[in-house]
Motif scaffolding. Sequence first.
Motif, PDB file in Angstrom:
ATOM      1  N   ILE A  55       0.826  -1.201   0.000  1.00 49.93           N
ATOM      2  CA  ILE A  55       0.000   0.000   0.000  1.00 49.93           C
ATOM      3  C   ILE A  55       0.862   1.253   0.000  1.00 49.93           C
ATOM      4  O   ILE A  55       0.624   2.202  -0.765  1.00 49.93           O
ATOM      5  CB  ILE A  55      -0.967  -0.008   1.200  1.00 49.93           C
ATOM      6  CG1 ILE A  55      -1.975  -1.157   1.055  1.00 49.93           C
ATOM      7  CG2 ILE A  55      -1.684   1.333   1.330  1.00 49.93           C
ATOM      8  CD1 ILE A  55      -2.947  -1.295   2.216  1.00 49.93           C
ATOM      9  N   THR A  56       1.910   1.256   0.820  1.00 51.86           N
ATOM     10  CA  THR A  56       2.822   2.408   0.864  1.00 51.86           C
ATOM     11  C   THR A  56       3.488   2.619  -0.484  1.00 51.86           C
ATOM     12  O   THR A  56       3.593   3.755  -0.975  1.00 51.86           O
ATOM     13  CB  THR A  56       3.894   2.208   1.951  1.00 51.86           C
ATOM     14  OG1 THR A  56       3.253   2.021   3.218  1.00 51.86           O
ATOM     15  CG2 THR A  56       4.827   3.403   2.018  1.00 51.86           C
ATOM     16  N   GLU A  61       0.911   4.023  -2.980  1.00 50.81           N
ATOM     17  CA  GLU A  61       0.622   5.436  -2.687  1.00 50.81           C
ATOM     18  C   GLU A  61       1.774   6.332  -3.137  1.00 50.81           C
ATOM     19  O   GLU A  61       1.560   7.401  -3.728  1.00 50.81           O
ATOM     20  CB  GLU A  61       0.367   5.628  -1.189  1.00 50.81           C
ATOM     21  CG  GLU A  61      -0.958   5.065  -0.706  1.00 50.81           C
ATOM     22  CD  GLU A  61      -1.132   5.190   0.790  1.00 50.81           C
ATOM     23  OE1 GLU A  61      -2.279   5.360   1.246  1.00 50.81           O
ATOM     24  OE2 GLU A  61      -0.119   5.111   1.525  1.00 50.81           O
ATOM     25  N   SER A 103      -8.534 -11.866   5.447  1.00 49.60           N
ATOM     26  CA  SER A 103      -7.471 -10.849   5.432  1.00 49.60           C
ATOM     27  C   SER A 103      -7.266 -10.306   4.024  1.00 49.60           C
ATOM     28  O   SER A 103      -6.938  -9.129   3.844  1.00 49.60           O
ATOM     29  CB  SER A 103      -6.156 -11.422   5.988  1.00 49.60           C
ATOM     30  OG  SER A 103      -5.604 -12.370   5.098  1.00 49.60           O
ATOM     31  N   ASP A 120     -10.037  -7.766   3.505  1.00 52.09           N
ATOM     32  CA  ASP A 120      -9.768  -6.539   4.276  1.00 52.09           C
ATOM     33  C   ASP A 120      -8.734  -5.662   3.576  1.00 52.09           C
ATOM     34  O   ASP A 120      -8.900  -4.438   3.485  1.00 52.09           O
ATOM     35  CB  ASP A 120      -9.270  -6.895   5.681  1.00 52.09           C
ATOM     36  CG  ASP A 120     -10.374  -7.455   6.571  1.00 52.09           C
ATOM     37  OD1 ASP A 120     -11.554  -7.296   6.211  1.00 52.09           O
ATOM     38  OD2 ASP A 120     -10.047  -8.061   7.608  1.00 52.09           O
ATOM     39  N   LYS A 121      -7.673  -6.271   3.067  1.00 50.66           N
ATOM     40  CA  LYS A 121      -6.633  -5.482   2.410  1.00 50.66           C
ATOM     41  C   LYS A 121      -7.135  -4.925   1.085  1.00 50.66           C
ATOM     42  O   LYS A 121      -6.823  -3.787   0.715  1.00 50.66           O
ATOM     43  CB  LYS A 121      -5.377  -6.332   2.204  1.00 50.66           C
ATOM     44  CG  LYS A 121      -4.172  -5.515   1.743  1.00 50.66           C
ATOM     45  CD  LYS A 121      -2.879  -6.291   1.896  1.00 50.66           C
ATOM     46  CE  LYS A 121      -1.674  -5.419   1.594  1.00 50.66           C
ATOM     47  NZ  LYS A 121      -0.403  -6.147   1.817  1.00 50.66           N
ATOM     48  N   LYS A 139     -10.154  -4.055   0.451  1.00 53.36           N
ATOM     49  CA  LYS A 139     -11.029  -2.920   0.787  1.00 53.36           C
ATOM     50  C   LYS A 139     -10.219  -1.669   1.105  1.00 53.36           C
ATOM     51  O   LYS A 139     -10.595  -0.553   0.703  1.00 53.36           O
ATOM     52  CB  LYS A 139     -11.939  -3.289   1.960  1.00 53.36           C
ATOM     53  CG  LYS A 139     -13.058  -4.258   1.592  1.00 53.36           C
ATOM     54  CD  LYS A 139     -13.913  -4.607   2.801  1.00 53.36           C
ATOM     55  CE  LYS A 139     -15.069  -5.518   2.410  1.00 53.36           C
ATOM     56  NZ  LYS A 139     -15.878  -5.921   3.604  1.00 53.36           N
ATOM     57  N   LYS A 140      -9.102  -1.829   1.817  1.00 54.20           N
ATOM     58  CA  LYS A 140      -8.259  -0.678   2.141  1.00 54.20           C
ATOM     59  C   LYS A 140      -7.714  -0.032   0.871  1.00 54.20           C
ATOM     60  O   LYS A 140      -7.690   1.196   0.735  1.00 54.20           O
ATOM     61  CB  LYS A 140      -7.101  -1.117   3.047  1.00 54.20           C
ATOM     62  CG  LYS A 140      -7.503  -1.454   4.465  1.00 54.20           C
ATOM     63  CD  LYS A 140      -6.302  -1.909   5.288  1.00 54.20           C
ATOM     64  CE  LYS A 140      -6.729  -2.297   6.701  1.00 54.20           C
ATOM     65  NZ  LYS A 140      -5.572  -2.831   7.490  1.00 54.20           N
ATOM     66  N   ILE A 141      -7.266  -0.859  -0.062  1.00 56.58           N
ATOM     67  CA  ILE A 141      -6.720  -0.332  -1.316  1.00 56.58           C
ATOM     68  C   ILE A 141      -7.827   0.294  -2.152  1.00 56.58           C
ATOM     69  O   ILE A 141      -7.657   1.360  -2.745  1.00 56.58           O
ATOM     70  CB  ILE A 141      -5.996  -1.455  -2.096  1.00 56.58           C
ATOM     71  CG1 ILE A 141      -4.759  -1.927  -1.315  1.00 56.58           C
ATOM     72  CG2 ILE A 141      -5.594  -0.990  -3.495  1.00 56.58           C
ATOM     73  CD1 ILE A 141      -4.075  -3.139  -1.901  1.00 56.58           C
ATOM     74  N   ARG A 142      -8.977  -0.344  -2.164  1.00 50.13           N
ATOM     75  CA  ARG A 142     -10.101   0.175  -2.954  1.00 50.13           C
ATOM     76  C   ARG A 142     -10.616   1.488  -2.375  1.00 50.13           C
ATOM     77  O   ARG A 142     -11.091   2.356  -3.113  1.00 50.13           O
ATOM     78  CB  ARG A 142     -11.216  -0.870  -2.988  1.00 50.13           C
ATOM     79  CG  ARG A 142     -12.177  -0.709  -4.161  1.00 50.13           C
ATOM     80  CD  ARG A 142     -12.888  -2.019  -4.404  1.00 50.13           C
ATOM     81  NE  ARG A 142     -13.926  -1.898  -5.414  1.00 50.13           N
ATOM     82  CZ  ARG A 142     -15.228  -1.832  -5.124  1.00 50.13           C
ATOM     83  NH1 ARG A 142     -15.641  -1.863  -3.873  1.00 50.13           N
ATOM     84  NH2 ARG A 142     -16.118  -1.744  -6.102  1.00 50.13           N
ATOM     85  N   ASP A 143     -10.510   1.648  -1.041  1.00 47.31           N
ATOM     86  CA  ASP A 143     -10.922   2.908  -0.409  1.00 47.31           C
ATOM     87  C   ASP A 143     -10.043   4.072  -0.861  1.00 47.31           C
ATOM     88  O   ASP A 143     -10.470   5.230  -0.797  1.00 47.31           O
ATOM     89  CB  ASP A 143     -10.885   2.785   1.118  1.00 47.31           C
ATOM     90  CG  ASP A 143     -12.020   1.927   1.666  1.00 47.31           C
ATOM     91  OD1 ASP A 143     -12.992   1.686   0.911  1.00 47.31           O
ATOM     92  OD2 ASP A 143     -11.932   1.492   2.827  1.00 47.31           O
ATOM     93  N   MET A 144      -8.813   3.760  -1.301  1.00 43.35           N
ATOM     94  CA  MET A 144      -7.937   4.794  -1.862  1.00 43.35           C
ATOM     95  C   MET A 144      -8.452   5.287  -3.211  1.00 43.35           C
ATOM     96  O   MET A 144      -8.084   6.372  -3.665  1.00 43.35           O
ATOM     97  CB  MET A 144      -6.521   4.241  -2.063  1.00 43.35           C
ATOM     98  CG  MET A 144      -5.776   3.875  -0.801  1.00 43.35           C
ATOM     99  SD  MET A 144      -4.303   2.849  -1.175  1.00 43.35           S
ATOM    100  CE  MET A 144      -3.579   3.712  -2.581  1.00 43.35           C
TER     101      MET A 144
END
Length: 457
Positions: free
Chosen positions: A300-301, A304, A332, A335-336, A338-343
């Motif tokens: 993710i880092t 970004e 898991s 969850d990951k 979703k975090k990336i898609r929220d970006m």
Amino acid sequence: STPQEPAPSQTDAHDEVIASLPIGHTLLGNINRYLEGSSSHCGALLLIDLDHFNSINESLGKHIGAQILDRARETIANMLGANMQMDQVAGDAFLLFIQDLAISESDAEQRATAIANEIRCTISRPFFTENGEVIVTASVGISLLAKGAEGPVPSAYQAIQQAESAMFEAKRRGRDAVMLFDTQITRRAQQRISLQSSLRKAVVNQEFDLYLQPQVSIHDGSVVGGEVLLRWIHSGQAMHTPADFIPILEASGMIVDVGLWVIRTSCEYLRNMLDRGIWTPDMQLGVNISPKQFHDPGLITGLEHSLKSYDISPDMITLEVTENLLIDDFESVVDKMKKIRDMGTRFAIDDFGSGYSSMIYLKRLPLDIVKIDREFIANLNSDKDTLGLVEAIMMVSRHYGLDVVAEGVESASQLEFLTQQGCEAGQGYLFGKPMPAAELTKLLQNQVTMPLEAPAG
């Protein structure tokens, strides 16, 4: 009890190393006595390993996993003859020892393979649980216990290792298969070791390049996006196919660094095309993400940082994942994602239909795009079952609001079917082969739409 013996020196460092299996002393002793005996008959060891069992445990629960193991154990036990002995090893694997199959090696090979296939087919019959129907497949490796031209197998340990090597080869070839050990398996493992060494040098020497393949609107032929594809270039020539070297990058862990370079370079390409006015913000660029790269804590880092460095909107990048990603902890993974898609970054499931998962994953995963596996597109005109499956994939995808991209589109008849089914976009040699960035740039500058007809010849 777990027997210990030094690992052989010639093994594949990542997926060919044979961990000592917890073989019972009784079975181990019986195998050794058979090898040391005077019988002129050939025997065999069959290592039967359930495919994707960890995923089943994670997604359906360990109580369902236990039921499946019990059923597999009973299936094999019910098929045992007087000359057979079975032991459960490594949780989801079973070792079957068969004595005196036949006098000749060829007859023993045929009989062992027939037994293995019968077990494999029986295990794969639908299993009904409280959660519905479950289909479990198995990969089987066979080691022949024979006194041939090369002499007898020296020990039970080596025979077990050969069966496990053959089982790994069956999994490498797609699972739900039977593989008989031969020296070619060892040779291929040694070749992979050599290739891994060359790849390490390629990473240091920056011998990789990205090619791009356009994705085209089925409706009007306009380029709506593309996919970046990794190529290994050495001395100006493409070396090896991605199918040869990407699994080794993945298994060795090198894919993490290479994958971050792919993301960064993709953003650089996008910035160049945006600045030239040949790529618009509504177009998508697909970037393949392997399971190991996906699970890397720095993904993710790194994503970004690359997006920010080249001022790329996150929704212009689509991360393409395969069904293999679901082998590990399903929750898991979701969850990951979703975090990336929220970006703002989108997700596509690549090669859909080629793996083991069902269409229910189209509902459970945070996806935007379904990419239909090229093998299905290739068989549209020759296989009614395939045609029906593609229709079902598109229907279910539309139900969940997902776009569909067909891969491997090569003929006008395939294009006609996809148009009738309402497929949004296609990718394949009908529209354009994978090409260097400079070539795609030139194509986009000179051509507004791609030809919606089969190439001549």
